[in-house]
Design a protein around this motif. Structure first.
Motif, PDB file in Angstrom:
ATOM      1  N   ILE A   1      -5.776   1.028  -3.412  1.00 13.89           N
ATOM      2  CA  ILE A   1      -6.066   2.082  -2.434  1.00 13.89           C
ATOM      3  C   ILE A   1      -4.806   2.881  -2.128  1.00 13.89           C
ATOM      4  O   ILE A   1      -4.857   4.099  -1.924  1.00 13.89           O
TER       5      ILE A   1
ATOM      6  N   ALA B   1      -6.496  -4.818  -3.767  1.00 12.05           N
ATOM      7  CA  ALA B   1      -7.050  -3.637  -3.097  1.00 12.05           C
ATOM      8  C   ALA B   1      -5.967  -2.836  -2.388  1.00 12.05           C
ATOM      9  O   ALA B   1      -6.007  -1.601  -2.384  1.00 12.05           O
TER      10      ALA B   1
ATOM     11  N   ILE C   1      -6.008  -1.992   5.482  1.00 13.52           N
ATOM     12  CA  ILE C   1      -5.732  -3.234   4.759  1.00 13.52           C
ATOM     13  C   ILE C   1      -5.257  -4.323   5.724  1.00 13.52           C
ATOM     14  O   ILE C   1      -5.700  -5.481   5.659  1.00 13.52           O
TER      15      ILE C   1
ATOM     16  N   VAL D   1      -8.116  -5.726   7.831  1.00 12.68           N
ATOM     17  CA  VAL D   1      -8.934  -6.687   7.095  1.00 12.68           C
ATOM     18  C   VAL D   1      -8.198  -8.017   6.963  1.00 12.68           C
ATOM     19  O   VAL D   1      -8.795  -9.091   7.114  1.00 12.68           O
TER      20      VAL D   1
ATOM     21  N   THR E   1       0.829  -1.207   0.000  1.00 14.13           N
ATOM     22  CA  THR E   1       0.000   0.000   0.000  1.00 14.13           C
ATOM     23  C   THR E   1       0.864   1.259   0.000  1.00 14.13           C
ATOM     24  O   THR E   1       0.633   2.187  -0.793  1.00 14.13           O
TER      25      THR E   1
ATOM     26  N   LEU F   1     -12.283  -1.398  -0.826  1.00 13.67           N
ATOM     27  CA  LEU F   1     -12.050  -2.354   0.252  1.00 13.67           C
ATOM     28  C   LEU F   1     -13.267  -3.248   0.470  1.00 13.67           C
ATOM     29  O   LEU F   1     -13.127  -4.457   0.675  1.00 13.67           O
TER      30      LEU F   1
ATOM     31  N   LEU G   1      -7.471  -8.950  -1.848  1.00 16.55           N
ATOM     32  CA  LEU G   1      -6.996  -7.989  -0.854  1.00 16.55           C
ATOM     33  C   LEU G   1      -5.645  -7.392  -1.257  1.00 16.55           C
ATOM     34  O   LEU G   1      -5.388  -6.211  -1.017  1.00 16.55           O
TER      35      LEU G   1
ATOM     36  N   ALA H   1      -4.736   3.924   4.944  1.00 12.90           N
ATOM     37  CA  ALA H   1      -5.116   2.850   4.034  1.00 12.90           C
ATOM     38  C   ALA H   1      -4.356   1.568   4.369  1.00 12.90           C
ATOM     39  O   ALA H   1      -4.916   0.469   4.348  1.00 12.90           O
TER      40      ALA H   1
END
Length: 346
Positions: free
Chosen positions: A202, A198, A91, A94, A70, A156, A195, A87
């Motif tokens: 992100i 993402a 992440i 999650v 990220t 997300l 993920l 962000a």
């Protein structure tokens, strides 16, 4: 703060991972500290920050791969890593939500060389702690104040839905004898690739990337995520226990329908037919039989296919990274980290 990839020489993967942890961990701790006490205790234990009594430990909280991607994605679009810290925290929240649930679903008793949270606090408590981390991830993005936080939450949310669907497919495979390779790859894209994709998208969004740059970084993460799962499946059979934290042939003992196994079963080779008979025997497999199963997977081409596909997906990922027109330093760091991920002890 200037964009690292523009003004400085590229760093090695180890240095990058250390840099990422130093940026993300304080913010992660601050976020987890806002949880109710019961959830905070379990989350901090799972992250490796303290033991079951709340005493601080020196345990490693994991590689923090996804938040590192990220931060680097933010720099890859010419932005600054600090803008993407919320962000990165979201992440990782999650990711840890998924790990808490996975450990309960799979019945795994160790993670990162220590007892899993559910074995310490109970199944119900671990599931609820995972739910708490998932809710907190969206709260962190909402509270970030970033102008693109709403879009980040949409990305997300979509990734979480794909992740859950991938996990659902994985569980359903346990009850089925014949799995198509296309189904298995779709599961991997959702369970792991979504993920990671993402994380990169992100990060690029919070770094101020243009729409095309965000899309290229999203695709970079998608390809890398699938390659990551292919390598993970190889390690689930042939990985070094000192590195993986699991016994050798772990996935075979559990008769997991991982990609190399599915490739072997569908190979129409003598080895593939022998593996089918062994894998579907109505009894636990002995150590000798599990070793033979690993040999059959390799003879039927499952190991080689996954290795070649992982390399191909890495090449595709690097192509999409270059298409985002990243600064030289950021591109080199992302490419080096991606290569390390795919070629780790396989």
């Amino acid at each position: 703060m200037t964009a690292r990839g523009v003004t400085a020489e590229s760093r090695g993967p180890g240095e990058v991972m250390t840099w990422s942890r130093e940026l993300v961990e304080p913010a992660s701790r601050a976020a987890v500290d806002t949880l109710p006490d019961s959830m905070r205790q379990i989350a901090g234990y799972h992250y490796g920050w303290w033991d079951e009594r709340g005493t601080p430990t020196a345990s490693c909280g994991g590689k923090a791969l996804r938040p590192t991607l990220t931060l680097l994605a933010a720099e890859a679009v010419g932005g600054v890593a600090s803008a993407a810290v919320p962000a990165a925290v979201a992440i990782e929240l999650v990711h840890n939500f998924s790990l808490l649930h996975d450990d309960v679903i799979d019945g795994d008793v160790t993670r990162r060389h220590r007892p899993t949270a559910w074995t310490v606090f109970g199944r119900h408590a671990a599931i609820l702690a995972g739910d708490s981390l998932l809710a907190l991830a969206f709260e962190v993005l909402a509270a970030s104040g970033h102008p693109d936080s709403r879009d980040g939450m949409r990305i997300l949310s979509s990734a979480v839905q794909s992740l859950v669907e991938g996990q659902s497919r994985d569980v359903s495979f346990e009850e089925r004898r014949d799995i198509e390779l296309a189904e298995c790859l779709a599961m991997a894209r959702g369970k792991t690739g979504a993920l990671i994709s993402a994380a990169c998208a992100i990060g690029a969004l919070f770094g101020g990337g243009r729409a095309k740059q965000v899309d290229h970084l999203r695709a970079f993460g998608e390809e890398l995520g699938l390659a990551f799962q292919l390598v993970d499946d190889l390690l689930g059979i042939w990985g070094d226990p000192a590195v993986t934290g699991k016994p050798v042939y772990s996935d075979l003992y559990n008769r997991k329908k991982s990609v190399p196994v599915v490739v072997a079963l569908a190979s129409r080779t003598v080895a593939g037919r022998q593996l089918h008979e062994l894998y579907h025997a109505d009894r636990p497999l002995s150590g000798r039989e599990v070793k033979r199963a690993a040999e059959l997977v390799e003879l039927a081409g499952g190991r080689r296919w996954c290795q070649e596909q992982a390399d191909d997906r890495l090449a595709r990922a690097i192509h999409r990274l270059r298409s985002a027109d990243p600064p030289t330093g950021a591109a080199a760091e992302l490419a080096a980290l991606a290569s390390l991920i795919i070629h780790r002890d396989r």
